[in-house]
Each structure stands twice: as structure tokens, then as C-alpha cells.
Design a protein around this motif. Sequence first.
Motif, PDB file in Angstrom:
ATOM      1  N   MET A  92       0.817  -1.211   0.000  1.00  0.00           N
ATOM      2  CA  MET A  92       0.000   0.000   0.000  1.00  0.00           C
ATOM      3  C   MET A  92       0.853   1.265   0.000  1.00  0.00           C
ATOM      4  N   GLY A  93       2.158   1.103  -0.057  1.00  0.00           N
ATOM      5  CA  GLY A  93       3.049   2.254  -0.176  1.00  0.00           C
ATOM      6  C   GLY A  93       3.612   2.785   1.120  1.00  0.00           C
ATOM      7  N   PHE A  94       3.347   2.106   2.235  1.00  0.00           N
ATOM      8  CA  PHE A  94       3.857   2.577   3.527  1.00  0.00           C
ATOM      9  C   PHE A  94       5.286   2.087   3.755  1.00  0.00           C
ATOM     10  N   HIS A  95       6.029   2.919   4.456  1.00  0.00           N
ATOM     11  CA  HIS A  95       7.420   2.608   4.786  1.00  0.00           C
ATOM     12  C   HIS A  95       7.564   2.466   6.295  1.00  0.00           C
ATOM     13  N   ILE A  96       8.180   1.385   6.753  1.00  0.00           N
ATOM     14  CA  ILE A  96       8.414   1.187   8.183  1.00  0.00           C
ATOM     15  C   ILE A  96       9.650   1.990   8.590  1.00  0.00           C
ATOM     16  N   ALA A  97       9.437   3.069   9.341  1.00  0.00           N
ATOM     17  CA  ALA A  97      10.540   3.959   9.712  1.00  0.00           C
ATOM     18  C   ALA A  97      11.275   3.480  10.956  1.00  0.00           C
ATOM     19  N   ALA A  98      10.570   2.771  11.838  1.00  0.00           N
ATOM     20  CA  ALA A  98      11.173   2.269  13.071  1.00  0.00           C
ATOM     21  C   ALA A  98      10.288   1.178  13.638  1.00  0.00           C
TER      22      ALA A  98
END
Length: 275
Positions: free
Chosen positions: A226-232
Amino acid sequence: MDRKRRIGLDSIFQKISSKDLVGAELQESSLIYSVVGFMPATDFTDNALLISNLAYLVSQKGLNTCVVDLKVFYPNLYQHLDSAPPKKGNGLIKVLKSDKVDFRDELITTKYERLYLLSPSPQDLMEEYFDFEFGHLERVIDTLKGMFDIVLIDIPNNPPLEFCLGAMKYCHIGYFTAAERMEATVNMVKLLDFAQSVGISTAKFMSVIMMNLQNLEFDYKVMKEMGFHIAAALPLVKDANVCAHEGRLYIKDSAIVNKFFKKDIQKLADRLADQ
């Protein structure tokens, strides 16, 4: 307000550079993304714990830091920062109501250097916050942006409330916080679709901070699709919650800090400070 606190806030109001504050070896701050929002996407997240510890790390990098608690119905950041809350009618609601109010009188000086808080009073009535519009919040954020190097905002996930969509609109970048819950991705997509439908840019809210992880089976692939990025990714740490209940910062005051928690929250602090 005592003389010492007034002098400190006068300095912040004039926006002293990081170089002036902590020594000639540091460069003057010129952050591109100085207004950062954090919004929960599921239950079992703890934005106040995250933001309070993250704000401390950022302030230790020599940046004048302001934390804004927009959870107007249930503020709690003052507890995490071990500060007395504003009295009824003071703090956030006062600067929202009038552009004649001196922000220095409404900011809470925490016990941590270069770290300040703008909070609602827990005694304020709910109905007092229903009549504010985007313009009121924009003025407050613009003023804080001019006073501080970086502003971290705790945003309530309450789309009909102007403090939710307004904060999303005026943030430079934003993070969703989520736990290992099956509804996480659906909740984020629905909120972003709604925000986009009323003309708010949603590209800045595509980063996710996973919180209170317990090594459950969870489909991260859906988030990426869905285009989300796991930042932490921050694990569940009981001591962090104990520290919060006692008004202490886990990252500073705990004798033993979980290495995975420390690594990822430090990574976030570095990303915000080193733009």
C-alpha cells in the motif's frame, strides 16, 4: 512566572541557534521539515511515550524543541515530561483563542534543557474545543515554527475534529504509529483517503513507526504494497511504561535500556535532526 524561566523563554522566542546554545562545533540549525506529526493508527500504541523520549533525544542534539499535545480531550504529555499541567483556560486553548497572547506565558518549561511543552489543560471542558477552525491551528503552528528549531505534535486520530486534519495539513512530515493489529493498514488507508478528499496532501504521512512489538505473526507485506514505509520498530518494554508512570524518560533515566528500542528511536532522532 519566575525571572529564570522568563529569561529562558525570551531566548527561545528570539530563536537562538544551536551553535549559540551548545558550542561552536555545531552548525546552526536549518531543518527543512521542522513540524513533525505523530498519529496512532491502532490501539496499543503510546504516542506520548514515543514523543517524550524522542523529543529529549532531539533536544540533546542542540535543537530548541517544542512538543505540542493536541489530544485536547485527554492530554497526557505533561505527565510523561513530569510537568505541572496548565490551569483551566490556559495553555493551548488560550493561544488558540487569541493572537494577542504571549506564547512565553503559556509554554511549559520542562526540566530538560531546550525542551518545552504546549499542552491543553485537563480541566478544560470538551465543548470549548468544538468551535476552532484550521486557521486557528495554522497560526499557532506557524508561531511555534518561528520560535523553535523543531516542533513535534501528538495528533489525535479523530478525523471530524479540526485538530486531527488541521495538524495533518500543516505538518511538514508525519508518522503513523501502529501495533501488530490486523486493522492497522485499513485504518491508515481510510484516514488518508478521507484527508485527501478534503484537499489535504497525504504523501507526507506514508511512514509508519511500529510500537509495542511482541513478535506476533503480522503481515508487513500489505503495508509495503500500500506504499507505507516502516521507519522504526520499537519493542514492548515494560520498564519504559514504568518510567512513564513515574514521570521519568526511559531513554534517559533507565539503568538498562533495551538495545532494539534505543537503536530505532535514536535512528528517528538522527533522521529528524540531521536534515
